[in-house]
Design an enzyme around this catalytic site. Structure first.
Site, PDB file in Angstrom:
ATOM      1  N   LYS A 127     -21.518  86.505  54.777  1.00 24.12           N
ATOM      2  CA  LYS A 127     -20.761  85.263  55.373  1.00 24.12           C
ATOM      3  C   LYS A 127     -20.388  84.615  54.239  1.00 24.12           C
ATOM      4  O   LYS A 127     -19.573  83.804  54.351  1.00 24.12           O
ATOM      5  CB  LYS A 127     -22.027  84.615  56.155  1.00 24.12           C
ATOM      6  CG  LYS A 127     -22.450  85.107  57.215  1.00 24.12           C
ATOM      7  CD  LYS A 127     -23.410  84.593  58.076  1.00 24.12           C
ATOM      8  CE  LYS A 127     -23.895  84.886  59.109  1.00 24.12           C
ATOM      9  NZ  LYS A 127     -25.167  84.580  59.611  1.00 24.12           N
ATOM     10  N   GLU A 156     -15.176  88.901  47.726  1.00 21.70           N
ATOM     11  CA  GLU A 156     -16.702  88.706  47.694  1.00 21.70           C
ATOM     12  C   GLU A 156     -16.750  87.205  47.247  1.00 21.70           C
ATOM     13  O   GLU A 156     -16.032  86.754  46.543  1.00 21.70           O
ATOM     14  CB  GLU A 156     -17.292  89.747  46.638  1.00 21.70           C
ATOM     15  CG  GLU A 156     -18.901  89.446  46.503  1.00 21.70           C
ATOM     16  CD  GLU A 156     -19.674  89.900  47.751  1.00 21.70           C
ATOM     17  OE1 GLU A 156     -19.713  88.807  48.483  1.00 21.70           O
ATOM     18  OE2 GLU A 156     -20.379  90.803  47.688  1.00 21.70           O
ATOM     19  N   ASP A 197     -23.160  88.934  41.159  1.00 21.07           N
ATOM     20  CA  ASP A 197     -24.241  88.850  40.463  1.00 21.07           C
ATOM     21  C   ASP A 197     -24.689  90.021  39.819  1.00 21.07           C
ATOM     22  O   ASP A 197     -24.580  90.170  38.626  1.00 21.07           O
ATOM     23  CB  ASP A 197     -25.277  88.278  41.421  1.00 21.07           C
ATOM     24  CG  ASP A 197     -26.579  87.424  40.680  1.00 21.07           C
ATOM     25  OD1 ASP A 197     -26.729  87.846  39.580  1.00 21.07           O
ATOM     26  OD2 ASP A 197     -27.096  86.697  41.235  1.00 21.07           O
ATOM     27  N   LYS A 200     -20.918  86.028  37.569  1.00 17.99           N
ATOM     28  CA  LYS A 200     -21.838  85.807  36.632  1.00 17.99           C
ATOM     29  C   LYS A 200     -22.142  86.821  35.639  1.00 17.99           C
ATOM     30  O   LYS A 200     -22.651  88.024  35.824  1.00 17.99           O
ATOM     31  CB  LYS A 200     -23.144  85.577  37.288  1.00 17.99           C
ATOM     32  CG  LYS A 200     -23.551  84.692  38.129  1.00 17.99           C
ATOM     33  CD  LYS A 200     -25.109  84.416  38.647  1.00 17.99           C
ATOM     34  CE  LYS A 200     -25.159  83.367  39.507  1.00 17.99           C
ATOM     35  NZ  LYS A 200     -26.718  83.367  40.062  1.00 17.99           N
ATOM     36  N   PHE A 218     -28.750  79.407  40.119  1.00 17.31           N
ATOM     37  CA  PHE A 218     -28.375  79.464  41.615  1.00 17.31           C
ATOM     38  C   PHE A 218     -27.597  78.700  42.088  1.00 17.31           C
ATOM     39  O   PHE A 218     -27.709  77.111  42.168  1.00 17.31           O
ATOM     40  CB  PHE A 218     -29.637  79.510  42.601  1.00 17.31           C
ATOM     41  CG  PHE A 218     -29.729  79.951  43.575  1.00 17.31           C
ATOM     42  CD1 PHE A 218     -29.657  81.464  44.041  1.00 17.31           C
ATOM     43  CD2 PHE A 218     -29.409  79.168  44.534  1.00 17.31           C
ATOM     44  CE1 PHE A 218     -29.489  81.811  45.268  1.00 17.31           C
ATOM     45  CE2 PHE A 218     -29.563  79.770  46.101  1.00 17.31           C
ATOM     46  CZ  PHE A 218     -29.441  81.179  46.383  1.00 17.31           C
ATOM     47  N   VAL A 219     -26.423  78.732  42.547  1.00 18.03           N
ATOM     48  CA  VAL A 219     -25.277  77.863  43.152  1.00 18.03           C
ATOM     49  C   VAL A 219     -25.039  78.169  44.693  1.00 18.03           C
ATOM     50  O   VAL A 219     -25.411  78.967  45.153  1.00 18.03           O
ATOM     51  CB  VAL A 219     -23.943  78.120  42.471  1.00 18.03           C
ATOM     52  CG1 VAL A 219     -24.171  77.617  41.018  1.00 18.03           C
ATOM     53  CG2 VAL A 219     -23.324  79.577  42.481  1.00 18.03           C
ATOM     54  N   ARG A 266     -23.557  75.997  52.955  1.00 17.61           N
ATOM     55  CA  ARG A 266     -22.281  76.801  52.939  1.00 17.61           C
ATOM     56  C   ARG A 266     -21.164  75.936  53.203  1.00 17.61           C
ATOM     57  O   ARG A 266     -20.082  75.963  52.596  1.00 17.61           O
ATOM     58  CB  ARG A 266     -22.281  77.505  54.108  1.00 17.61           C
ATOM     59  CG  ARG A 266     -23.121  78.831  53.778  1.00 17.61           C
ATOM     60  CD  ARG A 266     -23.020  79.826  55.045  1.00 17.61           C
ATOM     61  NE  ARG A 266     -23.904  80.928  55.114  1.00 17.61           N
ATOM     62  CZ  ARG A 266     -23.883  82.093  54.384  1.00 17.61           C
ATOM     63  NH1 ARG A 266     -22.881  82.078  53.406  1.00 17.61           N
ATOM     64  NH2 ARG A 266     -24.869  82.819  54.561  1.00 17.61           N
TER      65      ARG A 266
END
Length: 184
Positions: A47, A103, A107, A135, A156-157, A169
């Site tokens: 998602k 995407e 990561d 990243k 962590f975003v 979101r």
């Protein structure tokens, strides 16, 4: 988690709504040129990439086929488990087609590697990848994406489609989530 004001959970804004719009428009121009002689299947990885995907395909000139796939390696965690679960497969036949996988973030790179292997096994003509965020320090160079919106640090975003446990979101920017939100 503060349910009344999600913005209180953000420690820093990395990219504003205006910066995002500008970069997505630039990517649309690049991809329009890349696929000017093709009608690619542009596949959204659900998602997290959905917001980026919707904005990106509107910036692309020419014909594109929409498709969606859902894979998961995070669950409710902040790091990838390394195990990819296919939850929703493509609707289109991708044999002999140019594919662009959209995407939200690269990561570990495991999800893109899994998808590229899957698509080449299904005889796609070509497979390119684009991630909104990259990243670089978290994956090997061979697991990189062909295109990306922004390079980010190992934080962590959330926002612009990216979530933590299904939340955040809808934020129109990319922000660093406070550790206190997910370390408790």
């Amino acid at each position: 988690m503060n349910i009344t004001n999600a913005e209180n959970d953000i420690s820093e804004i990395l990219f504003t709504e205006e910066q995002i719009k500008k970069r997505v428009a630039e990517l649309g121009v690049i991809l329009s040129e890349e696929y000017k002689d093709s009608c690619p299947v542009v596949a959204c990885v659900l998602k997290g990439a959905s917001v980026f995907y919707a904005d990106l395909v509107r910036e692309m000139k020419g014909h594109v086929l929409f498709d969606f796939i859902s894979v998961s390696s995070y669950g409710l965690k902040t790091t990838s488990s390394g195990v990819i679960n296919l939850r929703k497969d493509f609707d289109n036949d991708i044999k002999d087609k140019d594919l662009l996988i959209v995407e939200d973030i690269v990561d570990s790179g495991f999800t893109l590697k899994y998808l590229k292997n899957l698509l080449y096994a299904r005889k796609a003509k070509s497979v390119k990848t684009i991630a909104f965020l990259n990243k670089f320090e978290c994956h090997a160079p061979e697991l990189d994406t062909d295109y990306y919106g922004f390079k980010i640090p190992n934080e962590f975003v959330v926002g612009y489609g990216l979530d933590y446990a299904g939340y955040y979101r809808n934020l129109p920017y990319i922000g660093v989530l406070k550790r206190s939100v997910y370390e408790n």
